[in-house]
Design a protein around this motif. Structure first.
Motif: not given
Length: 174
Positions: A62-72
């Motif tokens: 029920g909550k919204e988050f911002t994540i940082f995808g680690i890739g490449g």
């Protein structure tokens, strides 16, 4: 940021990605979205690269988050410690800015991320679901989640609630 890349840096990134994964050159949208992390030698050549992709609108409990995808993540010269140095830089950036970083990988590479100071978890991979066209799609390519939690404690909550899904607004192809 991607918009700050020189044309030479962009060419080197695209060449490495094509060599490692046979992917086409990055789009302008992708370039402008990402935070690129580059490790260069004394001649200015990229010897390792990675990216952090901000992903807004991640839903959990029920909550919204911002994540940082680690890739490449690519070390152009293997076995020299460049990948580890790159990942230490990514980890430092996430810690300094109090950001949650999340990546997905396979059995063959997970120990690398652990050695770089990231936490790894296998069961929670199935909790990450990409919602697209009213259908839920699970990651069937990778085996592990590796992460660095921030004060939002998203991953702590995910691990404490193994029957709840993390809804991703984009495919976890980062």
């Amino acid at each position: 940021l991607g918009k700050e890349l020189t044309s030479s840096e962009e060419d080197q990134i695209n060449t490495a990605k094509a060599r490692e994964w046979k992917t086409p050159p990055m789009s302008e949208e992708h370039k402008n979205l990402c935070i690129f992390v580059l490790l260069k030698n004394s001649e200015g050549r990229v010897i390792a690269q990675g990216q952090l992709i901000p992903i807004d609108g991640v839903q959990f409990d029920g909550k919204e988050f911002t994540i940082f995808g680690i890739g490449g993540i690519i070390a152009n010269q293997k076995g020299q410690g460049y990948g580890r140095k790159l990942m230490e830089g990514i980890k430092d950036y996430l810690l300094k800015n109090n950001l949650t970083g999340i990546g997905f990988t396979n059995d063959e590479i997970i120990d690398f991320y652990r050695k770089c100071g990231f936490v790894a978890d296998k069961p929670s991979l199935q909790q990450f679901v990409h919602v697209y066209d009213n259908s839920k799609n699970k990651n069937t390519i990778d085996d592990w989640v590796f992460y660095l939690d921030s004060t939002d404690q998203l991953m702590t909550a995910v691990l404490a609630n193994p029957n709840r899904e993390v809804l991703l607004p984009r495919d976890p192809d980062w």
